[in-house]
Write an enzyme that holds these catalytic residues in place. Structure first.
Site, PDB file in Angstrom:
ATOM      1  N   LYS A 152      13.620 -21.067 -30.098  1.00 32.87           N
ATOM      2  CA  LYS A 152      13.850 -21.448 -31.502  1.00 32.87           C
ATOM      3  C   LYS A 152      15.322 -21.385 -31.889  1.00 32.87           C
ATOM      4  CE  LYS A 152       9.444 -21.929 -32.129  1.00 32.87           C
ATOM      5  NZ  LYS A 152       8.887 -23.215 -31.823  1.00 32.87           N
ATOM      6  N   CYS A 153      16.196 -21.272 -30.927  1.00 32.64           N
ATOM      7  CA  CYS A 153      17.638 -21.202 -31.159  1.00 32.64           C
ATOM      8  C   CYS A 153      18.199 -22.614 -31.354  1.00 32.64           C
ATOM      9  CB  CYS A 153      18.309 -20.527 -29.955  1.00 32.64           C
ATOM     10  SG  CYS A 153      20.100 -20.408 -30.070  1.00 32.64           S
ATOM     11  N   GLY A 154      19.234 -22.724 -32.165  1.00 33.77           N
ATOM     12  CA  GLY A 154      19.909 -24.002 -32.334  1.00 33.77           C
ATOM     13  C   GLY A 154      20.513 -24.526 -31.047  1.00 33.77           C
TER      14      GLY A 154
END
Length: 159
Positions: A34-36
């Site tokens: 879910k990290c950019g």
């Protein structure tokens, strides 16, 4: 302690012995779905596909220490990464990369290759490249795209 003395578990609890990777270049990355920076999964997979037969091993270490960006469990991480990012390279169990419960692989690599924050990991997708002889070669910032590492991989693999 040497790199080849270490091990990590798969999400299913099976041991991965670093000693079994002798003769291979190893790219160690702390990951988070879910990290950019998660689009880097594509670049990591591309490196895996391009160089796995020449001796590159990509190891993704899922980590939830940065803003809870890895909500997946050991039971769901591989399927999530395969479906959402096309990942086929080896993932490990979820680990800590900082603090009292830092996984030994990251303790070792941080000691050998400090970064801007000393030995701390700054964010998801920090990368470490280890030579085929088991020597930590270079540390890359989270924002370093996998394709920028390719020249170093080619150098280590002599391709």
């Amino acid at each position: 302690m040497k790199f080849y003395d270490l091990s990590v578990k798969t999400p299913q609890g099976k041991n991965i012995e670093m000693g079994d990777l002798k003769g291979k270049a190893v790219l160690v990355v702390n990951t988070a779905t879910k990290c950019g920076l998660a689009p880097q999964f594509d670049g990591l997979e591309a490196l895996h596909q391009k160089y796995k037969d020449q001796g590159l091993v990509v190891l993704g270490f899922p980590c939830n220490q940065f803003m809870d960006q890895e909500p997946e469990t050991n039971d769901t991480i591989e399927e999530s990464c395969r479906i959402n990012f096309g990942v086929t390279f080896q993932l490990t169990e979820k680990v800590d990369v900082n603090g009292n419960n830092t996984h030994p692989v990251f303790s070792y690599l941080k000691d050998e290759l400090g970064g801007l924050l000393g030995s701390r990991i700054k964010w998801n997708f920090t990368k470490f490249l280890v030579t085929p002889e088991g020597k930590p070669f270079k540390r890359y910032a989270p924002t370093t795209k996998p394709e920028k590492i390719e020249k170093d991989i080619k150098k280590l693999l002599k391709v």
